[in-house]
Design an enzyme around this catalytic site. Sequence first.
Site, PDB file in Angstrom:
ATOM      1  N   ARG A   1       0.819  -1.213   0.000  1.00 35.07           N
ATOM      2  CA  ARG A   1       0.000   0.000   0.000  1.00 35.07           C
ATOM      3  C   ARG A   1       0.855   1.266   0.000  1.00 35.07           C
ATOM      4  O   ARG A   1       0.330   2.364  -0.115  1.00 35.07           O
ATOM      5  CB  ARG A   1      -0.933  -0.002   1.208  1.00 35.07           C
ATOM      6  CG  ARG A   1      -1.919  -1.173   1.132  1.00 35.07           C
ATOM      7  CD  ARG A   1      -2.920  -1.130   2.233  1.00 35.07           C
ATOM      8  NE  ARG A   1      -3.836  -0.020   1.975  1.00 35.07           N
ATOM      9  CZ  ARG A   1      -4.674   0.464   2.871  1.00 35.07           C
ATOM     10  NH1 ARG A   1      -4.711  -0.050   4.075  1.00 35.07           N
ATOM     11  NH2 ARG A   1      -5.469   1.456   2.581  1.00 35.07           N
ATOM     12  N   CYS A   2       2.169   1.113   0.106  1.00 38.17           N
ATOM     13  CA  CYS A   2       3.094   2.250   0.173  1.00 38.17           C
ATOM     14  C   CYS A   2       3.756   2.470  -1.190  1.00 38.17           C
ATOM     15  O   CYS A   2       4.384   1.563  -1.732  1.00 38.17           O
ATOM     16  CB  CYS A   2       4.153   1.971   1.237  1.00 38.17           C
ATOM     17  SG  CYS A   2       5.499   3.174   1.263  1.00 38.17           S
ATOM     18  N   GLY A   3       3.635   3.675  -1.716  1.00 39.12           N
ATOM     19  CA  GLY A   3       4.233   3.998  -3.008  1.00 39.12           C
ATOM     20  C   GLY A   3       5.742   3.858  -3.023  1.00 39.12           C
ATOM     21  O   GLY A   3       6.321   3.354  -3.993  1.00 39.12           O
TER      22      GLY A   3
ATOM     23  N   ARG B   1       6.512   0.166  -3.164  1.00 41.55           N
ATOM     24  CA  ARG B   1       6.272  -0.375  -4.505  1.00 41.55           C
ATOM     25  C   ARG B   1       7.367   0.046  -5.474  1.00 41.55           C
ATOM     26  O   ARG B   1       7.804  -0.742  -6.315  1.00 41.55           O
ATOM     27  CB  ARG B   1       4.895   0.060  -5.026  1.00 41.55           C
ATOM     28  CG  ARG B   1       3.733  -0.615  -4.327  1.00 41.55           C
ATOM     29  CD  ARG B   1       2.407  -0.378  -5.030  1.00 41.55           C
ATOM     30  NE  ARG B   1       2.140   1.016  -5.326  1.00 41.55           N
ATOM     31  CZ  ARG B   1       1.499   1.870  -4.520  1.00 41.55           C
ATOM     32  NH1 ARG B   1       1.071   1.443  -3.338  1.00 41.55           N
ATOM     33  NH2 ARG B   1       1.289   3.109  -4.893  1.00 41.55           N
TER      34      ARG B   1
END
Length: 113
Positions: free
Chosen positions: A9-11, A14
């Site tokens: 969920r963390c950019g 990712r």
Amino acid sequence: MITILHNNRCGKSRAALQFLESKGLQFEVRNYLENPLSEVEIEDLLSKLDTSIHNIIRKNEDLWKENFSETTYSDSGLVSILANYPKLLQRPIVIKDNKAIIAREIEKLEKFL
């Protein structure tokens, strides 16, 4: 072996994962929210990061502000909190052999590898 402590969920997490994939490196993904680190693993991680527990806790998270910010904790108390509330762990963290970094910047990750 390379391991990434990852939160999908963390950019930033990712982006680090995508960078590792683009380099064709073999690595292991550990979703630390589903498979939290134990207190012993956190202590080992701190050694690899060569940093204090204070530097790997996300103190801007509402969870921290609402439940922990008003109290002073020992380092071992903070390790216990992090083991029980993995959402508070800084991310992503990339581990390679006996070293690790908080890989929020791709340039830092590239230099590390």
